[in-house]
Design a protein around this motif. Structure first.
Motif, short mmCIF file in Angstrom:
data_model
loop_
_atom_site.label_atom_id
_atom_site.label_comp_id
_atom_site.label_asym_id
_atom_site.label_seq_id
_atom_site.Cartn_x
_atom_site.Cartn_y
_atom_site.Cartn_z
N HIS A 95 0.86 -1.18 0.00
CA HIS A 95 0.00 0.00 0.00
C HIS A 95 0.89 1.23 0.00
O HIS A 95 1.82 1.33 0.81
N ILE A 96 0.63 2.14 -0.92
CA ILE A 96 1.43 3.35 -1.05
C ILE A 96 0.59 4.53 -0.60
O ILE A 96 -0.52 4.74 -1.10
N VAL A 97 1.11 5.29 0.35
CA VAL A 97 0.32 6.38 0.93
C VAL A 97 0.50 7.70 0.22
O VAL A 97 -0.25 8.63 0.46
N GLY A 98 1.46 7.84 -0.66
CA GLY A 98 1.61 9.07 -1.43
C GLY A 98 2.90 9.79 -1.12
O GLY A 98 3.62 9.48 -0.19
N VAL A 99 3.17 10.77 -1.95
CA VAL A 99 4.38 11.57 -1.81
C VAL A 99 4.21 12.56 -0.67
O VAL A 99 3.23 13.29 -0.63
N PRO A 100 5.13 12.60 0.30
CA PRO A 100 5.01 13.57 1.38
C PRO A 100 5.40 14.96 0.89
O PRO A 100 6.56 15.30 0.79
N SER A 101 4.39 15.74 0.54
CA SER A 101 4.63 17.07 -0.02
C SER A 101 3.58 18.04 0.48
O SER A 101 2.43 17.67 0.68
N LEU A 150 3.69 16.60 7.40
CA LEU A 150 3.80 17.34 8.66
C LEU A 150 4.12 16.45 9.86
O LEU A 150 4.35 16.96 10.95
N GLU A 151 4.12 15.16 9.66
CA GLU A 151 4.37 14.22 10.74
C GLU A 151 5.85 14.20 11.13
O GLU A 151 6.72 14.37 10.29
N ASP A 152 6.10 13.96 12.43
CA ASP A 152 7.48 13.81 12.90
C ASP A 152 8.12 12.53 12.38
O ASP A 152 9.28 12.51 12.02
N ASP A 153 7.34 11.46 12.36
CA ASP A 153 7.84 10.17 11.90
C ASP A 153 6.97 9.73 10.71
O ASP A 153 5.89 9.17 10.89
N ILE A 154 7.47 9.98 9.51
CA ILE A 154 6.70 9.69 8.30
C ILE A 154 6.42 8.19 8.17
O ILE A 154 5.33 7.79 7.80
N SER A 155 7.39 7.35 8.51
CA SER A 155 7.19 5.90 8.41
C SER A 155 6.06 5.42 9.30
O SER A 155 5.23 4.62 8.89
N GLU A 156 6.04 5.92 10.53
CA GLU A 156 4.99 5.54 11.47
C GLU A 156 3.63 6.05 10.99
O GLU A 156 2.64 5.33 11.03
N ALA A 157 3.58 7.28 10.51
CA ALA A 157 2.32 7.85 10.01
C ALA A 157 1.84 7.09 8.77
O ALA A 157 0.65 6.83 8.62
N VAL A 209 5.96 4.84 0.39
CA VAL A 209 5.73 6.28 0.38
C VAL A 209 6.31 6.80 -0.92
O VAL A 209 7.48 6.57 -1.22
N GLY A 210 5.50 7.46 -1.71
CA GLY A 210 5.98 7.99 -2.97
C GLY A 210 4.93 7.88 -4.05
O GLY A 210 3.76 7.62 -3.77
N HIS A 211 5.35 8.07 -5.27
CA HIS A 211 4.45 7.97 -6.41
C HIS A 211 4.06 6.50 -6.58
O HIS A 211 4.94 5.62 -6.66
N PRO A 212 2.77 6.18 -6.64
CA PRO A 212 2.36 4.77 -6.67
C PRO A 212 2.97 3.95 -7.80
O PRO A 212 3.54 2.89 -7.54
N ALA A 213 2.87 4.38 -9.03
CA ALA A 213 3.39 3.58 -10.14
C ALA A 213 4.89 3.37 -10.02
O ALA A 213 5.39 2.25 -10.18
N ILE A 257 6.86 -0.24 -9.60
CA ILE A 257 7.87 -0.63 -10.59
C ILE A 257 9.23 -0.84 -9.94
O ILE A 257 9.94 -1.79 -10.25
N ASP A 258 9.58 0.03 -9.00
CA ASP A 258 10.88 -0.09 -8.32
C ASP A 258 10.99 -1.37 -7.51
O ASP A 258 12.09 -1.89 -7.33
N ARG A 259 9.87 -1.91 -7.03
CA ARG A 259 9.90 -3.13 -6.23
C ARG A 259 9.70 -4.39 -7.06
O ARG A 259 9.89 -5.51 -6.58
N ALA A 260 9.30 -4.25 -8.31
CA ALA A 260 8.85 -5.37 -9.14
C ALA A 260 9.87 -6.47 -9.33
O ALA A 260 9.51 -7.64 -9.38
N GLU A 261 11.14 -6.13 -9.43
CA GLU A 261 12.15 -7.15 -9.71
C GLU A 261 12.29 -8.20 -8.61
O GLU A 261 12.83 -9.27 -8.86
N ASP A 262 11.77 -7.92 -7.44
CA ASP A 262 11.81 -8.88 -6.34
C ASP A 262 10.69 -9.91 -6.43
O ASP A 262 10.58 -10.79 -5.56
N TYR A 263 9.84 -9.81 -7.45
CA TYR A 263 8.66 -10.67 -7.57
C TYR A 263 8.59 -11.30 -8.95
O TYR A 263 9.20 -10.82 -9.90
N ASP A 264 7.82 -12.38 -9.05
CA ASP A 264 7.64 -13.06 -10.33
C ASP A 264 6.58 -12.36 -11.18
O ASP A 264 6.62 -12.43 -12.41
#
Length: 142
Positions: free
Chosen positions: A35-41, A52-59, A88-92, A96-103
């Motif tokens: 699940h991708i939550v979006g670009v923190p901007s 605006l969160e102190d801990d972006i990963s936790e949020a 966290v980031g642009h969904p597509a 794509i950046d994670r795809a090589e770890d999967y079949d």
């Protein structure tokens, strides 16, 4: 035979169908829900609070929890377990950046931000981008 499947999910019905497809049709594969939550901007609506969160990963993990709860329910219905990843980031780009770890990638044809009329005629923008650029096969589920 597929051994590792990535299923990107949002709160859409299409995403739930994609997970169901992966679980039903590939019973031996390890399934990871992303699940991708979006670009923190400061310029993007839903992501403004995240930036605006102190801990972006936790949020981000907090925001992903409702999607993962639904994913766990679907997995439980099939007697399966899933892995979960928060992006966290642009969904597509994130997919794509994670795809090589999967079949393969299994994703819904449209996300939660599409109107009913648009869904009837177009493949979602993220789905289209991933299907064109992913380095692994992509299965699109309606």
């Amino acid at each position: 035979m597929l051994s590792r499947i990535l299923v990107p999910m949002d709160n859409s019905e299409h995403a739930s169908h994609a997970l169901e497809y992966a679980l039903e049709n590939h019973p031996e594969a390890d399934v990871t829900v992303l699940h991708i939550v979006g670009v923190p901007s400061m310029m993007m609506g839903a992501a403004v609070g995240l930036s605006l969160e102190d801990d972006i990963s936790e949020a981000a993990a907090e925001r992903a929890e409702p999607v993962f709860e639904r994913a766990r329910e679907v997995a439980d219905e099939h007697g399966r377990e899933i892995d979960e990843i928060v992006g966290v980031g642009h969904p597509a780009r994130n997919i794509i950046d994670r795809a090589e770890d999967y079949d393969t990638i299994v994703l819904g044809s449209h996300g939660e931000n599409w109107s009913r009329a648009t869904r009837q005629f177009l493949v979602g923008n993220i789905t289209e981008t991933v299907s064109k650029r992913a380095p692994v096969p992509v299965i699109i589920v309606r």
